[in-house]
Design an enzyme around this catalytic site. Sequence first.
Site, PDB file in Angstrom:
ATOM      1  N   THR A   1       0.854  -1.195   0.000  1.00 38.76           N
ATOM      2  CA  THR A   1       0.000   0.000   0.000  1.00 38.76           C
ATOM      3  C   THR A   1       0.891   1.247   0.000  1.00 38.76           C
ATOM      4  O   THR A   1       0.686   2.168  -0.810  1.00 38.76           O
ATOM      5  CB  THR A   1      -0.944   0.006   1.231  1.00 38.76           C
ATOM      6  OG1 THR A   1      -1.497  -1.307   1.387  1.00 38.76           O
ATOM      7  CG2 THR A   1      -2.063   1.017   1.057  1.00 38.76           C
TER       8      THR A   1
ATOM      9  N   GLY B   1       1.074   1.162   6.337  1.00 37.67           N
ATOM     10  CA  GLY B   1      -0.021   0.212   6.148  1.00 37.67           C
ATOM     11  C   GLY B   1      -0.213  -0.608   7.417  1.00 37.67           C
ATOM     12  O   GLY B   1       0.429  -0.362   8.442  1.00 37.67           O
TER      13      GLY B   1
ATOM     14  N   ASP C   1      -1.720  -4.868   8.726  1.00 38.47           N
ATOM     15  CA  ASP C   1      -2.288  -6.160   8.334  1.00 38.47           C
ATOM     16  C   ASP C   1      -3.690  -6.341   8.900  1.00 38.47           C
ATOM     17  O   ASP C   1      -4.526  -6.990   8.284  1.00 38.47           O
ATOM     18  CB  ASP C   1      -1.362  -7.289   8.793  1.00 38.47           C
ATOM     19  CG  ASP C   1       0.013  -7.140   8.154  1.00 38.47           C
ATOM     20  OD1 ASP C   1       0.087  -7.186   6.930  1.00 38.47           O
ATOM     21  OD2 ASP C   1       0.991  -6.897   8.894  1.00 38.47           O
TER      22      ASP C   1
ATOM     23  N   LYS D   1       0.830  -5.410  12.679  1.00 44.63           N
ATOM     24  CA  LYS D   1       1.712  -5.036  11.578  1.00 44.63           C
ATOM     25  C   LYS D   1       2.883  -6.024  11.528  1.00 44.63           C
ATOM     26  O   LYS D   1       3.075  -6.814  12.429  1.00 44.63           O
ATOM     27  CB  LYS D   1       2.245  -3.618  11.788  1.00 44.63           C
ATOM     28  CG  LYS D   1       1.179  -2.567  11.494  1.00 44.63           C
ATOM     29  CD  LYS D   1       1.710  -1.143  11.588  1.00 44.63           C
ATOM     30  CE  LYS D   1       2.984  -0.881  10.842  1.00 44.63           C
ATOM     31  NZ  LYS D   1       2.961  -1.253   9.417  1.00 44.63           N
ATOM     32  N   GLY D   2       3.620  -5.949  10.427  1.00 41.11           N
ATOM     33  CA  GLY D   2       4.814  -6.787  10.324  1.00 41.11           C
ATOM     34  C   GLY D   2       4.705  -7.876   9.281  1.00 41.11           C
ATOM     35  O   GLY D   2       5.606  -8.703   9.154  1.00 41.11           O
TER      36      GLY D   2
ATOM     37  N   GLU E   1       9.384  -0.026  11.952  1.00 46.10           N
ATOM     38  CA  GLU E   1       8.090   0.672  11.823  1.00 46.10           C
ATOM     39  C   GLU E   1       7.628   1.185  13.184  1.00 46.10           C
ATOM     40  O   GLU E   1       7.137   2.308  13.304  1.00 46.10           O
ATOM     41  CB  GLU E   1       7.037  -0.276  11.246  1.00 46.10           C
ATOM     42  CG  GLU E   1       7.248  -0.553   9.764  1.00 46.10           C
ATOM     43  CD  GLU E   1       6.298  -1.600   9.197  1.00 46.10           C
ATOM     44  OE1 GLU E   1       6.108  -1.596   7.980  1.00 46.10           O
ATOM     45  OE2 GLU E   1       5.762  -2.419   9.954  1.00 46.10           O
TER      46      GLU E   1
ATOM     47  N   LYS F   1      -8.755  -5.173   5.683  1.00 47.12           N
ATOM     48  CA  LYS F   1      -7.894  -5.182   6.876  1.00 47.12           C
ATOM     49  C   LYS F   1      -8.633  -4.768   8.150  1.00 47.12           C
ATOM     50  O   LYS F   1      -8.090  -4.874   9.247  1.00 47.12           O
ATOM     51  CB  LYS F   1      -6.717  -4.211   6.674  1.00 47.12           C
ATOM     52  CG  LYS F   1      -5.953  -4.358   5.368  1.00 47.12           C
ATOM     53  CD  LYS F   1      -4.962  -5.472   5.435  1.00 47.12           C
ATOM     54  CE  LYS F   1      -4.046  -5.550   4.242  1.00 47.12           C
ATOM     55  NZ  LYS F   1      -3.095  -4.467   4.116  1.00 47.12           N
TER      56      LYS F   1
HETATM   57  C1  5RP Z   1       5.233  -4.347   6.901  1.00 45.41           C
HETATM   58  C2  5RP Z   1       3.896  -3.948   7.382  1.00 45.41           C
HETATM   59  C3  5RP Z   1       2.909  -3.518   6.363  1.00 45.41           C
HETATM   60  O1  5RP Z   1       2.470  -2.249   6.666  1.00 45.41           O
HETATM   61  C4  5RP Z   1       1.753  -4.467   6.388  1.00 45.41           C
HETATM   62  O2  5RP Z   1       2.243  -5.791   6.212  1.00 45.41           O
HETATM   63  C5  5RP Z   1       0.727  -4.140   5.305  1.00 45.41           C
HETATM   64  O3  5RP Z   1       1.307  -4.355   4.057  1.00 45.41           O
HETATM   65  P1  5RP Z   1       0.529  -4.236   2.698  1.00 45.41           P
HETATM   66  O4  5RP Z   1       0.228  -2.793   2.504  1.00 45.41           O
HETATM   67  O5  5RP Z   1       1.480  -4.820   1.685  1.00 45.41           O
HETATM   68  O6  5RP Z   1      -0.730  -5.072   2.812  1.00 45.41           O
HETATM   69  O7  5RP Z   1       3.594  -3.950   8.550  1.00 45.41           O
HETATM   70  O8  5RP Z   1       6.037  -4.808   7.939  1.00 45.41           O
END
Ligand code: 5RP
Length: 227
Positions: free
Chosen positions: A32, A85, A87, A97-98, A106, A124
Amino acid sequence: MLTSNEIKKKLGEYAAGLIGSDMLIGLGTGSTVYWLIQELGKRVGEGLHITIVPTSTQTKVLASELGMQVAELNDVDSIAFTIDGADEADPQFQLIKGGGGALLREKMVAAASQELIIIVDESKMVENLGKFPLPVEVIPFGWNHVRRRIKQLGCEEIILRQKEGKTFISDQGNYILDCHFQIIAEAAKLNEELNLIPGVVETGLFIDMATAIITGYEDGRIEVKRK
Ligand code: 5RP
């Protein structure tokens, strides 16, 4: 109806509009935020001047390729806001997140920011955190013992993250355990308990950190909620 990738692109473009010239901002990681970086790159090409603090090597490389000035976290005092972003996000603005493995940086960049603005597509947003496996960053030494301790907290399935057939290594040289809790009833308590286990570096639970969540919907709507 927009595809997931189209929603992410729209969110990235919207979020770029929050950033004015000469600002210092934190830039998250993931697919994102990728679109945010692309849009910012376009605007930098048209004369926008910004400095960013990246949350991963991936973001650092992309942002510098697109002409943004990059600062290290150590070299700045306070960051106006970070855009990242997530999860999963619940109605109380608690996050997992992660998924991209950048949770430690982050969280540190978010903690140094006055605001944390989260951009997510509607998939999400959840009532309860935990369906997405919670990433926990651990040092490589003795990680299997850390896994046992996490199991004792009620997590049945814990997977050592792999990438391209090898153990995934974070920017900080650590491992990630993906913990399938399914439902996390008390996120703040779990975060504290996990952080007390020797060998845990950081968890992907971002408790009371997000100040705004911007959600993109399939029908093209964008909704901004502030805490
Ligand atoms: C990375 C993160 C991202 O923000 C999270 O995984 C969301 O990613 P995406 O926008 O690809 O769905 O925490 O460590």
